[in-house]
Design an enzyme around this catalytic site. Structure first.
Site, PDB file in Angstrom:
ATOM      1  N   HIS A 134       1.365  -1.045  -0.255  1.00  0.00           N
ATOM      2  CA  HIS A 134       0.425   0.119   0.095  1.00  0.00           C
ATOM      3  C   HIS A 134       0.625   1.142  -0.118  1.00  0.00           C
ATOM      4  O   HIS A 134       1.915   1.249   1.072  1.00  0.00           O
ATOM      5  CB  HIS A 134      -0.801  -0.302   1.329  1.00  0.00           C
ATOM      6  CG  HIS A 134      -0.307   0.116   2.634  1.00  0.00           C
ATOM      7  ND1 HIS A 134      -0.180   1.371   3.554  1.00  0.00           N
ATOM      8  CD2 HIS A 134      -0.064  -1.271   3.701  1.00  0.00           C
ATOM      9  CE1 HIS A 134       0.166   1.743   4.238  1.00  0.00           C
ATOM     10  NE2 HIS A 134       0.528   0.183   4.378  1.00  0.00           N
ATOM     11  N   ASP A 146       5.347   2.168   7.243  1.00  0.00           N
ATOM     12  CA  ASP A 146       3.768   2.147   6.935  1.00  0.00           C
ATOM     13  C   ASP A 146       3.530   3.016   6.381  1.00  0.00           C
ATOM     14  O   ASP A 146       2.698   4.460   6.329  1.00  0.00           O
ATOM     15  CB  ASP A 146       2.848   2.125   8.077  1.00  0.00           C
ATOM     16  CG  ASP A 146       2.217   1.408   8.543  1.00  0.00           C
ATOM     17  OD1 ASP A 146       1.913   0.921   7.251  1.00  0.00           O
ATOM     18  OD2 ASP A 146       1.123   1.384   8.860  1.00  0.00           O
ATOM     19  N   GLU A 180      -5.555   1.615   2.150  1.00  0.00           N
ATOM     20  CA  GLU A 180      -5.454   0.785   2.532  1.00  0.00           C
ATOM     21  C   GLU A 180      -5.781   0.772   4.119  1.00  0.00           C
ATOM     22  O   GLU A 180      -6.129   0.499   4.928  1.00  0.00           O
ATOM     23  CB  GLU A 180      -3.920   0.323   2.442  1.00  0.00           C
ATOM     24  CG  GLU A 180      -3.491  -0.572   4.117  1.00  0.00           C
ATOM     25  CD  GLU A 180      -3.059  -1.328   4.728  1.00  0.00           C
ATOM     26  OE1 GLU A 180      -2.996  -1.912   4.995  1.00  0.00           O
ATOM     27  OE2 GLU A 180      -3.063  -0.373   5.540  1.00  0.00           O
ATOM     28  N   GLU A 181      -4.815   2.463   4.545  1.00  0.00           N
ATOM     29  CA  GLU A 181      -5.160   2.653   6.156  1.00  0.00           C
ATOM     30  C   GLU A 181      -7.104   2.723   6.246  1.00  0.00           C
ATOM     31  O   GLU A 181      -7.152   2.597   7.627  1.00  0.00           O
ATOM     32  CB  GLU A 181      -4.616   3.628   6.039  1.00  0.00           C
ATOM     33  CG  GLU A 181      -3.190   4.061   6.354  1.00  0.00           C
ATOM     34  CD  GLU A 181      -2.252   2.675   6.928  1.00  0.00           C
ATOM     35  OE1 GLU A 181      -3.010   2.051   8.136  1.00  0.00           O
ATOM     36  OE2 GLU A 181      -1.395   2.516   7.158  1.00  0.00           O
ATOM     37  N   ASP A 209       4.520  -5.433   3.551  1.00  0.00           N
ATOM     38  CA  ASP A 209       3.741  -3.871   4.570  1.00  0.00           C
ATOM     39  C   ASP A 209       4.436  -3.934   6.050  1.00  0.00           C
ATOM     40  O   ASP A 209       4.523  -4.552   6.711  1.00  0.00           O
ATOM     41  CB  ASP A 209       2.000  -4.263   4.673  1.00  0.00           C
ATOM     42  CG  ASP A 209       1.558  -3.571   5.269  1.00  0.00           C
ATOM     43  OD1 ASP A 209       2.380  -2.268   5.601  1.00  0.00           O
ATOM     44  OD2 ASP A 209       0.281  -3.711   5.782  1.00  0.00           O
ATOM     45  N   HIS A 296       2.121   3.967  13.270  1.00  0.00           N
ATOM     46  CA  HIS A 296       0.870   5.725  12.429  1.00  0.00           C
ATOM     47  C   HIS A 296       0.655   7.194  13.377  1.00  0.00           C
ATOM     48  O   HIS A 296      -0.015   7.148  14.447  1.00  0.00           O
ATOM     49  CB  HIS A 296      -0.626   4.960  13.237  1.00  0.00           C
ATOM     50  CG  HIS A 296      -1.030   3.505  12.259  1.00  0.00           C
ATOM     51  ND1 HIS A 296      -1.698   3.056  11.953  1.00  0.00           N
ATOM     52  CD2 HIS A 296      -0.846   3.248  11.436  1.00  0.00           C
ATOM     53  CE1 HIS A 296      -2.555   2.667  11.581  1.00  0.00           C
ATOM     54  NE2 HIS A 296      -1.069   2.590  10.271  1.00  0.00           N
TER      55      HIS A 296
END
Length: 483
Positions: A134, A146, A180-181, A209, A296
């Protein structure tokens, strides 16, 4: 990586419309820690045949993604300007490398935006091996581990495949997913767009990922499956003892492929889960700490990446790709030096230069012979350039640009850049030097330019100087060797 497990169930529909264009360029080395890792003697012959993926080049892509986020509100969230710029960065390099590139608009995404799909010519169309990652991140930060790590790993593998141009036994398809998130929406949209026949063509989907976590582990999706075998074989050859990716089950873009009956696997280095004592004992790192402490968060920058973990993932992708889709033959390599008059001893022959740049002036001696290229050194505002059009043959294993550079300056600062030399191949900037890089003698600079294999491009040196206190950029013995 998506933050929650999804429920099963998809509906398969007709192939959605895509805008298709036809068309690897390396970028400047990043300031992150770099490393190379020799392939172990225990590795199989096929592993030795696969190319070594430069972690420096992968890191350079990460630097570009970080800069894109910085210039676009601090993130690369799906549907944002940062996401669009990220997609364009990947797309441009794939097109120039010779991929068939398609953008697929995900109308059902939380943030409607485009998937990017790229296929390499060659190989049977009904035998597809697919590699995906992603491209989007969360809004909290630039999203480098990420998932710029997965995106960059696949981009560099794609560029190396194009540069080596081997005989293909299967069709290789790369994908960079949007949204994706927000719930794996881009990959779900793609899978739903495939009819039964198209779905059956895909013999394996491999997902990447978060493959550079700083306290990372070595995890493989469905580690004991036949599909996972080449990924596991490479990490086994390094003695890594990989484990099942329990944390990532149902949380990344392999999920909907798996639900559609397509065999799947992939690498991951871990997210917010904590490394166990036994994992720390065999892999190193800190027990009872998160695999990725910046998961994140705004600190998910280029500093939040382990070069060692990233390198092992990138090389494992190459191993799997070569095992699964590459045949025994490659185009012959017509190697050798492709730069003409690299020592400047024939004056301006083959070079296009600003007046007086190629010179025998004694104030700045040549490294070898009598001639060199002396840019700037005037102590006044101005720009000078040195260029040559070069053609790189296809099918070689390596392409190395080297030159010797001496920087002499009257500037006294140790912190402020006043004068610059930019080195470019085509539209890609390989490096920028300045008065801060002064040195008493010549220093050799070298770059891999494998991404330009089979292309005719312009090699360009551009020097710019401010209005006072000279800086001289003196270049000699330029080579670009294919072998």
């Amino acid at each position: 990586m998506r933050g929650r497990t999804l429920s099963a169930g998809i509906a398969l529909a007709v192939f959605a419309g895509m805008t298709v264009t036809l068309a690897a360029q390396p970028v400047a080395a990043s300031p992150m820690t770099t490393m190379t890792e020799a392939r172990p003697i225990a590795a199989t012959a096929a592993a030795l045949a696969a190319p070594d993926i430069s972690v420096t080049n992968v890191q350079a892509h990460l630097t570009q993604f970080n800069s894109i986020a910085t210039s676009n509100g601090g993130n690369r969230r799906a549907g944002s300007a940062g996401y669009t710029a990220s997609l364009n960065y990947v797309k441009t390099r794939l097109q120039s490398a010779g991929y068939t590139v398609s953008e697929q608009y995900c109308s059902s995404c939380t943030y409607p935006s485009n998937n990017l799909i790229a296929e390499w010519p060659g190989g049977p169309t009904d035998q597809v091996v697919m590699f995906g990652a992603h491209l989007d991140g969360v809004s909290a930060g630039p999203g480098i581990n990420d998932n710029a790590t997965g995106s960059s790993t696949l981009l560099e593998n794609a560029l190396v495949l194009a540069a080596q141009n081997p005989t293909m036994t299967k069709k290789v398809r790369f994908a960079w997913w949007t949204d994706e998130e927000q719930g794996l929406n881009g990959s779900r949209f793609y899978v739903n767009s495939l009819n039964t026949t198209q779905r059956g063509y895909i013999k394996g989907y491999y997902n990447f990922d978060m493959v550079g976590s700083t306290n990372g582990g070595y995890f493989i999706n469905r580690v004991t499956s036949t599909t996972a075998a080449p990924l596991k074989a490479y990490w086994d050859s390094l003695g890594l003892q990989p484990e099942e990716n329990v944390e990532g089950q149902g949380r990344s873009d392999d999920y909907y492929f798996q639900q559609a009956g397509i065999p799947t696997s992939g690498y991951a280095a871990g997210a917010s889960a904590r490394k166990t004592s036994s994992q720390a004992a065999k892999w190193g790192g800190t027990a009872n700490s998160a695999y990725d402490p910046c998961y994140h968060r705004s600190c998910d920058t280029t500093a939040n990446v382990s070069a060692t973990v990233l390198n092992r993932a990138a090389d494992g992708v190459a191993y799997a790709l070569w095992q699964l889709a590459v045949g025994g033959g490659t185009p012959s390599c017509t190697g050798g030096q492709v730069v003409g008059n690299g020592g400047f001893e024939s004056g301006n022959t083959t070079w296009t230069a600003s007046s007086g740049v190629i010179t025998t002036a004694s104030a700045q001696p040549a490294r070898t012979g009598s001639y060199k290229a002396w840019l700037n050194g005037n102590g006044s505002s101005g720009t000078e350039s040195l260029t040559q059009s070069v053609t790189l043959p296809a099918g070689c294993a390596s392409y190395t640009l080297s030159f010797w550079l001496h920087i002499d300056t009257a500037e006294t600062t140790s912190s402020t850049v006043y004068d610059r030399l930019t080195v470019q191949v085509g539209s890609t900037t390989l490096a920028t030097y300045s008065n801060l890089n002064r040195a008493s003698g010549y220093v050799q600079r070298s770059f891999s330019v494998a991404g330009f294999a089979g292309q005719t491009v312009t090699l360009r040196f551009t020097g710019t100087e401010d209005s006072s206190l000279q800086t001289s950029f003196v270049i000699d013995d330029v080579t670009l060797v294919a072998s």
